[in-house]
Design a protein around this motif. Structure first.
Motif: not given
Length: 442
Positions: A23-24, A29-30, A149-153, A162-166
């Motif tokens: 995930a990171r 990359a996103a 980008a957000v969807t992929l992350a 999810r919030s911290r990766y989004a």
């Protein structure tokens, strides 16, 4: 929503397992790709305030030239829903990854070409027409960029984080601001004649080497595991944008409202504020641009902190609080700018961008949870970019209101308050829908 339409993976199947390490890596990359794309896009906003009004609309009086430059700036926002439909179809039918590769090439080429575009004195009316066309291409590309980008992350992230990766793709926005404002801050050090003749072009020409970096990064990103499952189960929508309007129009309206402040408020605090400070208050252009640099640096910290907080509080609730806080701060922010004090201007712009970033930090997390996986790319892209289309003319509207009010800032402050309250309402209803989905899938 039916079980088939709830957010998450395909119905009746176990959700793909993702790790924090993966995930990171995907979220980073996103972020990098998004930062490079926003650099390209934000260059136009700064140039519209301090360059294009003088070099591409020289046949108009100063106020009309500024309005024309901001109108051209707004063209890119009008084009963004078109990009959302086109690349939403690519992302929901062919794959998230191919869509993101195409968008980064489009915006890089369009931005680089602006750097070689002759001005009004060289080719006359063709100059602003071509400028508007290149801005249109930028808008179409960005219309498919952020949602993907957000969807992929999010689709590579563990559900509880999810919030911290989004938020990582969101950080691409202030980093893009730092890069674009920093580039203009450097070329503004040139003598005025050199800046007008060739200096302002250098940040745009830098888009070409940055494009190579962006393509390299995007090629290394794996496809979303949820999308791979949708392909295996043949759960993809045939016309995703149409299904969003038919099956999830209520959620689309909520998502548009929730995203409004993050886009519209930002351009009031940066693009319009630069023009207001330099044009109406006679503050140095360098002071106004440097204020956005400081604000962007602080915004990164705010986004990281709020992204982590939202995993516990919920992105909709955070959006509500961010909208209300921005509305409360609107008048004090403009009062500080009106002092013409360099220190207070920097403080005001930083505070304004920081407080609106509370809602912006969780826009990606909230929007992705409002739409099912098979419609997610299109739903998120449409919501964000319709909000962008509505926001694109806010600098124009703020300038027109400023003219009507005799150059007094209360009119622009009221506009910011209106935008903030719309997002507060969107956050309230977005959280209700999100909680309802969690209860339904428990």
């Amino acid at each position: 929503m039916t079980q088939h339409d709830r957010p998450g993976g395909p119905p009746g199947k176990a959700k793909p397992v993702v790790t924090d390490k993966e995930a990171r890596r995907i979220a980073f990359a996103a972020f990098v790709g998004t930062a490079l794309e926003w650099y390209d896009y934000f260059l136009f906003g700064t140039a519209a305030a301090i360059v294009f009004n003088r070099l591409y609309f020289t046949a108009l009086d100063p106020t009309a030239a500024t309005l024309a430059a901001f109108a051209t700036f707004g063209v890119g926002f009008v084009a963004r829903p078109v990009g959302a439909v086109v690349f939403g179809w690519v992302g929901d039918r062919i794959g998230r990854r191919p869509a993101l590769l195409i968008t980064v090439v489009m915006i890089g080429v369009a931005t680089g070409l602006i750097g070689v575009l002759p001005d009004f004195t060289a080719i006359g009316i063709a100059a602003p027409v071509l400028l508007a066309l290149l801005r249109l291409l930028q808008g179409i590309a960005v219309g498919g960029e952020w949602g993907g980008a957000v969807t992929l992350a999010v689709e590579h992230a563990p559900p509880e984080r999810r919030s911290r990766y989004a938020v990582l793709p969101q950080i691409g926005s202030p980093v893009g601001t730092l890069m674009s404002s920093g580039a203009f801050a450097l070329v503004l050090l040139l003598p005025a004649d050199s800046f007008d003749s060739w200096g302002w072009r250098l940040p745009f020409l830098a888009a070409f080497p940055l494009l190579i970096i962006a393509v390299y990064i995007r090629r290394r990103v794996e496809e979303s595991p949820l999308f791979d499952e949708l392909v295996k189960q043949d759960e993809r929508a045939k016309v995703p944008a149409l299904d969003v309007f038919r099956q999830a129009w209520g959620r689309l309206v909520v998502a548009i409202a929730a995203a409004f402040l993050g886009v519209g408020g930002f351009y009031i605090m940066t693009t319009f504020m630069i023009s207001y400070g330099a044009g109406t208050l006679d503050v140095s252009r360098s002071v106004m641009v440097n204020a956005t640099l400081v604000a962007a640096a602080v915004q990164i910290v705010v986004l990281i902190l709020v992204g982590r907080l939202a995993d516990r509080l919920g992105p909709g609730r955070v959006t509500l609080w961010g909208g209300l806080a921005t509305a409360v701060c609107a008048f004090p922010i403009f009062w500080l700018v009106d002092t013409r004090s360099t220190l207070l201007i920097i403080l005001a712009v930083t505070a304004g961008v920081g407080v609106l970033s509370i809602a912006y930090a969780v826009t990606g997390a909230l929007l992705t949870e409002l739409f099912p996986a098979r419609l997610r790319y299109s739903g998120v892209a449409l919501a964000y970019n319709i909000a962008g289309a509505l926001s694109g003319f806010l600098p124009f509207a703020a300038t027109a209101l400023l003219e009507t009010s005799g150059g007094r800032s209360w009119s622009a402050a009221l506009l910011l308050i209106g935008v903030a309250l719309v997002t507060a309402v969107g956050g309230f209803y977005g959280e209700r829908l999100r909680v309802k989905d969690e209860v339904a899938t428990a």
